[in-house]
Write an enzyme that holds these catalytic residues in place. Structure first.
Site, PDB file in Angstrom:
ATOM      1  N   HIS A  89       5.855   1.702  19.567  1.00 44.27           N
ATOM      2  CA  HIS A  89       4.884   2.179  18.574  1.00 44.27           C
ATOM      3  C   HIS A  89       5.086   3.676  18.283  1.00 44.27           C
ATOM      4  O   HIS A  89       4.167   4.486  18.400  1.00 44.27           O
ATOM      5  CB  HIS A  89       3.450   1.923  19.055  1.00 44.27           C
ATOM      6  CG  HIS A  89       2.477   1.762  17.922  1.00 44.27           C
ATOM      7  ND1 HIS A  89       1.435   0.881  17.958  1.00 44.27           N
ATOM      8  CD2 HIS A  89       2.390   2.383  16.713  1.00 44.27           C
ATOM      9  CE1 HIS A  89       0.740   0.954  16.832  1.00 44.27           C
ATOM     10  NE2 HIS A  89       1.305   1.870  16.059  1.00 44.27           N
TER      11      HIS A  89
ATOM     12  N   GLY B  75       0.797  -1.219   0.000  1.00 48.66           N
ATOM     13  CA  GLY B  75       0.000   0.000   0.000  1.00 48.66           C
ATOM     14  C   GLY B  75       0.828   1.266   0.000  1.00 48.66           C
ATOM     15  O   GLY B  75       2.032   1.272  -0.301  1.00 48.66           O
TER      16      GLY B  75
ATOM     17  N   ILE C  85       2.092   3.323   2.299  1.00 50.42           N
ATOM     18  CA  ILE C  85       3.291   3.416   3.132  1.00 50.42           C
ATOM     19  C   ILE C  85       4.402   2.553   2.548  1.00 50.42           C
ATOM     20  O   ILE C  85       5.565   2.975   2.461  1.00 50.42           O
ATOM     21  CB  ILE C  85       2.973   3.014   4.579  1.00 50.42           C
ATOM     22  CG1 ILE C  85       2.034   4.044   5.226  1.00 50.42           C
ATOM     23  CG2 ILE C  85       4.251   2.880   5.395  1.00 50.42           C
ATOM     24  CD1 ILE C  85       1.529   3.652   6.596  1.00 50.42           C
TER      25      ILE C  85
END
Length: 310
Positions: free
Chosen positions: A273, A143, A145
């Site tokens: 994260h 996709g 990214i």
């Protein structure tokens, strides 16, 4: 047109957006529970997925929801309505993700840790050179990214390939194959970056068979979602292949329990994260661009397919 915003930075969004779109009526709150009844009649919602999931059943007029995150799994639960157009913020995360991945990758190939250790010993000793040029860079997922990561890899002279469910060709990659072909694709890859969303189809997709197909000295990143990786299989792979390296920005669960053996695995690096944070300034510009198109009757970009989950 009524627009409701629900994020921890809702006031900042409204301060920036309302002067640019004075024709719209704006409602906002930091938490969905604080919204007025009038806010629930809005046609447009900008929110984090978790906050949006609390209220979309109460928003019969909702036409379009924009997620301030790239991941939207909180909005894909079966009990939630899908009567609206859903877009996400994938378009702003590619550059940030490239910075994250290549910061680790360049430090690895330039052997920063060894040179730092040598400095502590006042040791002047050149190591054999390692270059990214000519290495195969594989994205698991193809996709937006992943395509940005591939573009960055191309600048370093790497060969870029990808795995996806469809195997459909994408301009950024030399080759795109479907997941069934992972053995052929991954065997030659020195860098593998997982950028998968959290969907029923991707749950535990990167399993023992997948890791068995990787190079013994691979640098493996997970910057997608923790649930896509079988962490027991990853741990076994790292233990069996001490020259391999894993860099994990996402885990399952988050945070990873303090007793989990991945914390102490020498060839594993864990970050909390942080690879591509949702920066308010980026989301404001992205949403403003989409809102301008929406008000002009144009098609929205970065639409999420509810059946696919991305």
């Amino acid at each position: 047109m009524q627009i409701t915003i629900v994020t921890a930075q809702a006031q900042q969004y409204v301060n920036a957006l309302s002067p640019r779109f004075p024709q719209c009526q704006w409602f906002f709150a930091e938490d969905a529970s604080l919204l007025s009844q009038a806010a629930l009649t809005s046609e447009i919602l900008l929110a984090t997925p978790n906050e949006a999931a609390k209220i979309i059943k109460q928003m019969p007029n909702l036409q379009w929801l924009h997620s301030s995150f790239a991941g939207v799994d909180a909005l894909l639960k079966r009990h939630l309505p899908q009567h609206y157009k859903l877009t996400n913020s994938r378009g702003v995360f590619g550059p940030l993700m490239s910075e994250y991945v290549f910061s680790f990758l360049l430090a690895h190939t330039q052997q920063h840790n060894i040179y730092q250790h040598q400095q502590q010993q006042a040791l002047w000793q050149a190591l054999p050179s390692i270059s990214l040029q000519g290495l195969t860079f594989c994205c698991v997922g193809s996709g937006n990214i992943s395509q940005h990561l591939a573009t960055t890899a191309n600048h370093f002279g790497m060969r870029t390939v990808a795995l996806s469910h469809s195997g459909a060709a994408k301009a950024a990659f030399t080759q795109v194959a479907n997941f069934e072909q992972h053995k052929q694709i991954c065997a030659t890859a020195k860098v593998v970056v997982a950028v998968l969303p959290n969907t029923p189809q991707t749950l535990g997709l990167l399993n023992e068979k997948f890791f068995a197909s990787l190079d013994d000295e691979v640098v493996f990143f997970n910057v997608g979602r923790g649930d896509t990786v079988d962490q027991a299989a990853l741990l076994a792979f790292l233990q069996a292949k001490p020259k391999a390296t894993a860099i994990l920005d996402v885990t399952s669960p988050e945070p990873l329990p303090k007793t989990h053996p991945l914390w102490s695995q020498d060839n594993c690096i864990i970050t909390p994260h942080v690879a591509a944070p949702s920066r308010v300034s980026d989301i404001i510009e992205l949403f403003a661009s989409k809102l301008k198109d929406h008000l002009a009757g144009k098609e929205l970009t970065d639409r999420v397919d509810f059946s696919k989950g991305y």
